[in-house]
Design an enzyme around this catalytic site. Structure first.
Site, short mmCIF file in Angstrom:
data_model
loop_
_atom_site.label_atom_id
_atom_site.label_comp_id
_atom_site.label_asym_id
_atom_site.label_seq_id
_atom_site.Cartn_x
_atom_site.Cartn_y
_atom_site.Cartn_z
N TYR A 169 4.34 9.04 7.47
CA TYR A 169 4.35 7.78 8.21
C TYR A 169 4.30 8.09 9.70
O TYR A 169 5.23 8.66 10.25
CB TYR A 169 5.61 6.98 7.86
CG TYR A 169 5.75 5.62 8.51
CD1 TYR A 169 4.68 4.98 9.13
CD2 TYR A 169 6.98 4.95 8.49
CE1 TYR A 169 4.82 3.73 9.72
CE2 TYR A 169 7.13 3.70 9.07
CZ TYR A 169 6.06 3.10 9.68
OH TYR A 169 6.21 1.86 10.27
N LYS A 184 0.63 6.74 6.09
CA LYS A 184 0.65 5.39 6.64
C LYS A 184 0.42 5.55 8.13
O LYS A 184 1.29 6.00 8.87
CB LYS A 184 1.97 4.70 6.35
CG LYS A 184 2.07 3.29 6.96
CD LYS A 184 3.44 2.67 6.73
CE LYS A 184 3.52 1.30 7.41
NZ LYS A 184 4.88 0.70 7.27
#
Length: 293
Positions: free
Chosen positions: A135, A164
């Site tokens: 992320y 992400k």
């Protein structure tokens, strides 16, 4: 990896007016997004306010979502932090039998070098019993994970399956998509640029607005993946104003106001966050009504 194509939603932790965790509202929200057609759920991501939850409350949130989901959709658990040893310890001791992957944020506040970020995620990859989604959210961590670092990790660790990407930078996203291994997933972490990222070769999104309007947003994502561009952009522009509104005064205050307007939960957040002001709440409420809810 097919379960992580499409729309994942980063679930909020709803609170009652007395700031206690509202498990009944959480069940309603889980059913709302599942009924709306999303593909998977993210538990205790940043939107879930884990920084202000006790360990007992985190377990309550996990148990509530697992029971409400009842095996219907894949679950991803947020496991990250700026103490590598503590993250590794959690990965080695937690029961992941109900989870298909972990979402692990790049270390915040410490501002490590790219080599430090690489070693942090290497330790996580070696410790995790389930696949890992990186992320990158430099707006929160003050440290951008560069494409070269992500690709290095993707090539060296089979269980690092995606990222992400929430830098809000289409050029950086396109470099990732261009350089990535064949099956590596580049997942949008920015609702507003989800569709162009998908059309450039991205795998979908882990969304905030998708837990407010799951039907519209997840259909937009599916249409994008099918390259039905005109229909996808029609849905994008239908809800685009709401994306701006929910982040205008911080996340998750905005999405919690949508949930309140939908009758799913209160709009309560925990300090140092505060609920959106009356003016923005009024605009959000009006938008929800304009969509026919």
């Amino acid at each position: 990896m097919q379960p992580f194509f499409g729309t994942g939603v980063a679930l909020v932790t709803p609170f009652k007016k007395d700031f206690s965790v509202d498990t009944e509202a959480l069940v309603k929200i889980v059913n709302h997004v599942i009924d709306g057609g999303v593909e998977y759920l993210v538990v205790l991501g940043t939107t879930g306010e884990p920084a202000t939850l006790t360990e007992g409350e985190k377990e309550l949130v996990i148990d509530t979502i697992v029971q409400a989901n009842n095996g219907r959709l894949p679950l991803v658990l947020g496991v990250g932090g700026n103490d590598t040893a503590a993250v590794v310890a959690e990965l080695k001791t937690r029961d992941f039998s109900n989870f298909s992957a972990v979402l692990s944020v790049s270390p915040y506040y410490n501002k490590p070098t790219q080599e430090g970020i690489y070693r942090h995620f290497s330790a996580i990859a070696n410790a995790s019993p389930v696949p890992v989604i990186l992320y990158n959210v430099p707006g929160r961590t003050s440290s951008n994970v560069l494409p070269a670092t992500i690709i290095r990790l993707a090539n060296e660790f089979e269980n690092i399956i995606g990222v992400k990407e929430a830098a809000g930078d289409m050029v950086q996203a396109m470099k990732l998509i261009q350089m990535k291994p064949k099956d590596f997933l580049v997942i949008s972490g920015d609702d507003m640029i989800t569709l162009p990222m998908i059309l450039a070769g991205g795998a979908g999104v882990i969304s905030v607005i998708g837990e407010g309007f799951p039907k519209e947003f997840s259909e937009m994502v599916r249409l994008g993946l099918q390259r039905k561009t005109d229909d996808a952009y029609a849905l994008h522009y239908k809800i685009a104003d709401s994306i701006d509104m929910i982040f205008e005064q911080g996340n998750p205050g905005g999405i919690k106001q949508i949930h309140k307007a939908l009758g799913l939960s209160e709009n309560t957040v925990r300090l140092p966050l505060v609920e959106v002001n009356e003016e923005l709440a009024g605009r959000i409420n009006s938008f929800v009504k304009s969509l026919g809810y």
